[in-house]
Structures are given as structure tokens and as C-alpha cells.
Design an enzyme around this catalytic site. Structure first.
Site, PDB file in Angstrom:
ATOM      1  N   ASN A 169       0.892  -1.362  -0.116  1.00 41.65           N
ATOM      2  CA  ASN A 169       0.031  -0.014  -0.054  1.00 41.65           C
ATOM      3  C   ASN A 169       1.011   1.384   0.006  1.00 41.65           C
ATOM      4  O   ASN A 169       1.795   1.456   0.818  1.00 41.65           O
ATOM      5  CB  ASN A 169      -0.892   0.023   1.104  1.00 41.65           C
ATOM      6  CG  ASN A 169      -2.157   0.868   1.212  1.00 41.65           C
ATOM      7  OD1 ASN A 169      -2.700   1.215   0.489  1.00 41.65           O
ATOM      8  ND2 ASN A 169      -2.087   1.789   2.254  1.00 41.65           N
ATOM      9  N   HIS A 205      -5.122   9.847  -1.542  1.00 46.78           N
ATOM     10  CA  HIS A 205      -5.296  11.024  -1.080  1.00 46.78           C
ATOM     11  C   HIS A 205      -5.115  11.992  -2.112  1.00 46.78           C
ATOM     12  O   HIS A 205      -3.845  12.518  -2.430  1.00 46.78           O
ATOM     13  CB  HIS A 205      -4.208  11.190   0.148  1.00 46.78           C
ATOM     14  CG  HIS A 205      -4.324  10.189   1.085  1.00 46.78           C
ATOM     15  ND1 HIS A 205      -5.702  10.225   2.059  1.00 46.78           N
ATOM     16  CD2 HIS A 205      -3.541   9.195   1.602  1.00 46.78           C
ATOM     17  CE1 HIS A 205      -5.440   9.142   2.842  1.00 46.78           C
ATOM     18  NE2 HIS A 205      -4.460   8.468   2.726  1.00 46.78           N
ATOM     19  N   GLU A 232      -7.497   4.428   0.757  1.00 42.51           N
ATOM     20  CA  GLU A 232      -7.588   5.538   1.796  1.00 42.51           C
ATOM     21  C   GLU A 232      -8.320   6.698   0.991  1.00 42.51           C
ATOM     22  O   GLU A 232      -7.776   7.912   1.359  1.00 42.51           O
ATOM     23  CB  GLU A 232      -6.348   5.838   2.315  1.00 42.51           C
ATOM     24  CG  GLU A 232      -5.731   4.462   3.183  1.00 42.51           C
ATOM     25  CD  GLU A 232      -4.345   4.891   3.769  1.00 42.51           C
ATOM     26  OE1 GLU A 232      -3.946   6.101   4.107  1.00 42.51           O
ATOM     27  OE2 GLU A 232      -3.565   3.902   4.087  1.00 42.51           O
TER      28      GLU A 232
HETATM   29  C1  XIL Z   1      -3.399   8.380   9.521  1.00 40.49           C
HETATM   30  C2  XIL Z   1      -4.626   8.418  10.453  1.00 40.49           C
HETATM   31  O1  XIL Z   1      -5.725   8.870   9.860  1.00 40.49           O
HETATM   32  C3  XIL Z   1      -4.493   9.656  11.706  1.00 40.49           C
HETATM   33  O2  XIL Z   1      -5.440   9.575  12.822  1.00 40.49           O
HETATM   34  C4  XIL Z   1      -3.008   9.328  12.435  1.00 40.49           C
HETATM   35  O3  XIL Z   1      -2.639  10.446  13.106  1.00 40.49           O
HETATM   36  C5  XIL Z   1      -1.982   9.344  11.365  1.00 40.49           C
HETATM   37  O4  XIL Z   1      -2.278   8.350  10.168  1.00 40.49           O
HETATM   38  N1  XIL Z   1      -1.385   7.240   5.228  1.00 40.49           N
HETATM   39  C6  XIL Z   1      -1.781   5.958   5.923  1.00 40.49           C
HETATM   40  C7  XIL Z   1      -2.763   6.100   7.040  1.00 40.49           C
HETATM   41  O5  XIL Z   1      -1.467   4.879   5.397  1.00 40.49           O
HETATM   42  O6  XIL Z   1      -2.227   5.105   7.983  1.00 40.49           O
HETATM   43  C8  XIL Z   1      -2.869   7.196   7.664  1.00 40.49           C
HETATM   44  O7  XIL Z   1      -3.524   7.482   8.726  1.00 40.49           O
HETATM   45  C9  XIL Z   1      -2.935   8.402   6.666  1.00 40.49           C
HETATM   46  C10 XIL Z   1      -1.907   8.307   5.451  1.00 40.49           C
END
Ligand code: XIL
Length: 297
Positions: A169, A205, A232
Site C-alpha cells: 500500500n 489522498h 484511503e
Molecule cells: C493517519 C490517521 O488517519 C491519523 O489518525 C493518524 O494520526 C496518522 O495516520 N497513510 C496511511 C494511514 O497509511 O495510516 C494514515 O492514517 C494516513 C496516511
């Protein structure tokens, strides 16, 4: 169908959300979760700092609560994540060499064994590639134990939970670029050498737009013989609803794109504070982005 999960299921996919254990007592949140989603990813509760706060001592309470919520309602669970450079417990951050390698793989074995049979897909390794034009690995304490750490992690996870789909990932991998191509080359090599990998997760994202070659990028991974999952998804900025629709249609156009997970439920649940990148507003009302996704499904 009239919900994200049921509509995705009609297309042979899941539609999931990242969930925080401490929100399972929020009735607005849980109402939306149970109505709309058929997959859950624990947002933080399965990370190394949460599950092994001191060496060899494992704490699964919050993760178990999420898994139990999901499975009692017929939702699947994406395990996130066994190994990552971030959110490591302090004791691991201070380790290196053979001692760290042993601790890493013990962690993979213990956590994957605890949840054996309950996880649809594990993010075995998260964010191991570097941004920029090099296409290589990110420097980290994990990487410094030797370049084979990723394949050893996948073999170790497979041995511990043979029924779970095993995923690599990462983020900034949405289009065809140096980083996604570095990952593509790793997956191709793993498939050629029999390293067990079943899936690539694109975090997605996004802000304002999605690369024009997003679907082509999903397809090139699928053509290696792995599933792809959008793991995500959140989209900030202009054109939010339209971009959500485009991403959803791209997944549906790739037969091996097996599901989409949004990284939270309401805007107020998002890690991207103030950016309102999700499908429900702070009051739990459906946004235009929600309608765009449901229409696309
Ligand atoms: C983020 C969470 O949403 C937050 O609550 C935490 O403080 C930090 O991590 N990539 C990832 C996720 O793979 O695990 C992350 O999640 C966001 C970016």
C-alpha cells in the site's frame, strides 16, 4: 441499490471506511457506518505502536472491538498495517540491524496470527517507496535492515494467515510516475520469483483532481496478476464530487479493482483537518460527493 456498500456489492466490490474505535459509541457515526459500508479499515488500531507498545507485549483491545463490530454485521476487514516507517513504538524506532529485523518479523507473525481468518486483506507493508523521480525505496530503519525486508514480510504474513489477501500500500502512486513504476517493478519481480503478493493498494489522498492515467495505472498493476484496491480515498478542494465520480468509475472499469475505502466517514472525522475531503458533512448529511459515488456505482 440505495447505499454505497449494497451498490458496490452489486458490482462485485466492497465499499469501506476507515474507522476509529473511540467513535463506535457515537450514534450518528455508527448509524452511517452500519447503513453505508460493508468493509472497515481500522484507522490506527492495528499499527505497530498500538498493537505492540512494548517488546513482545501485544494489546489488541481496540482492534478487536473494530473487528468484532465489522464481523458481527457481515462487513469485511482490511488489516492496516503490519510494517510502516511511521507510528512505530519508541522501542522499535531505536532498533536496527538483526535485532530490528527479528522484531519486525515477530511482529508480523504475532499480529497476523492473532487475527488469522478474520482479515480480508492485510496491508503487509505501507509506504516503503520514496517520492520524487528516483523510483527507489524510502530510507527508514526497516529499509536499513536489508532490501529483502519487504519480501520477507510478505512470506512471513502468508505463513501466519494463509487466507488473507496480502497487499502493498502506498500514496502518490495514483498515476503512472516514478514512484508507482518502482512499485510496479517490485510487484513484477515478486510475481516472477513466487513471493506471495495478491494486491496493490493505492491510498488516493487527492486534491482537486486525479491523474488522467489513473485507470491505466490501476490496469497495469492488474495486468501483473494482482488485485488493486483504492484504500484511503479522500479528495480535498475543487471539483470534489466530480473527482469522486471519476475515481469510482475507474475502479469499476478495471475488473481486478475489488473495492474502495474512504479514509473516514464525516468531514470532521478526517485526518485532513479543515479540508472536508469526505462523503458526509460534519452533521452526517450526504454531500454531493456521496451522490456522485452512488450514481457511479
Ligand atoms: C493517519 C490517521 O488517519 C491519523 O489518525 C493518524 O494520526 C496518522 O495516520 N497513510 C496511511 C494511514 O497509511 O495510516 C494514515 O492514517 C494516513 C496516511
Amino acid at each position: 441499490a440505495t447505499t454505497l456498500g449494497a451498490s458496490a456489492a452489486e458490482r462485485g466490490r466492497y465499499f469501506g471506511a476507515a474507522v476509529a474505535a473511540n467513535k463506535l459509541s457515537d450514534s450518528t457515526y455508527v448509524t452511517i457506518l452500519n447503513r453505508e459500508f460493508n468493509s472497515i479499515t481500522p484507522e490506527n488500531e492495528m499499527k505497530w505502536d498500538a498493537t505492540e507498545p512494548s517488546p513482545g507485549t501485544f494489546t489488541y483491545g481496540n482492534a478487536d472491538r473494530i473487528v468484532s463490530h465489522a464481523r458481527s454485521r457481515g462487513m469485511s476487514v482490511r488489516g492496516h498495517t503490519l510494517l510502516w516507517h511511521s507510528q512505530q513504538p519508541g522501542w522499535a524506532q531505536g532498533m536496527s540491524g538483526t535485532a530490528l529485523r527479528n522484531a519486525m518479523m515477530n511482529h508480523v507473525t504475532q499480529v497476523a496470527t492473532h487475527f488469522r481468518g478474520q482479515i480480508h486483506t492485510w496491508d503487509v507493508v505501507n509506504e516503503a517507496f520514496a517520492d520524487g523521480s528516483g523510483g527507489g525505496r524510502r530510507d527508514s530503519n526497516l529499509q536499513r535492515t536489508g532490501n529483502d525486508w519487504i519480501e520477507v514480510a510478505f512470506r512471513t504474513a502468508r505463513a501466519a494467515d494463509p487466507g488473507a489477501r496480502l497487499c502493498y500500500n502506498d500514496y502518490n502512486t495514483d498515476g503512472v510516475n516514478a514512484k508507482s513504476t518502482g512499485i510496479y517493478n517490485m510487484v513484477r519481480d515478486f510475481k516472477a520469483r513466487g513471493v506471495p503478493i495478491d494486491c496493490v493498494g493505492l491510498q488516493s489522498h487527492l486534491t482537486n483532481s486525479v491523474p488522467g492515467d489513473y485507470q491505466a495505472n490501476l490496469q497495469r498493476f492488474a495486468d501483473l496478476g494482482v488485485d488493486v484496491q483504492i484504500t484511503e480515498l479522500d479528495i480535498a478542494g475543487a471539483n470534489q464530487a466530480a473527482v469522486y465520480g471519476t475515481v469510482t468509475r475507474a475502479c469499476l472499469a478495471v475488473s481486478r479493482c475489488t473495492g474502495i475505502t474512504v479514509w473516514g466517514i464525516r468531514d470532521s472525522d478526517s485526518w485532513r483537518t479543515g479540508q472536508n475531503p469526505l462523503l458526509f458533512d460534519n452533521g452526517g448529511n450526504k454531500k454531493a460527493a456521496y451522490d456522485a459515488v452512488l450514481t457511479a456505482l
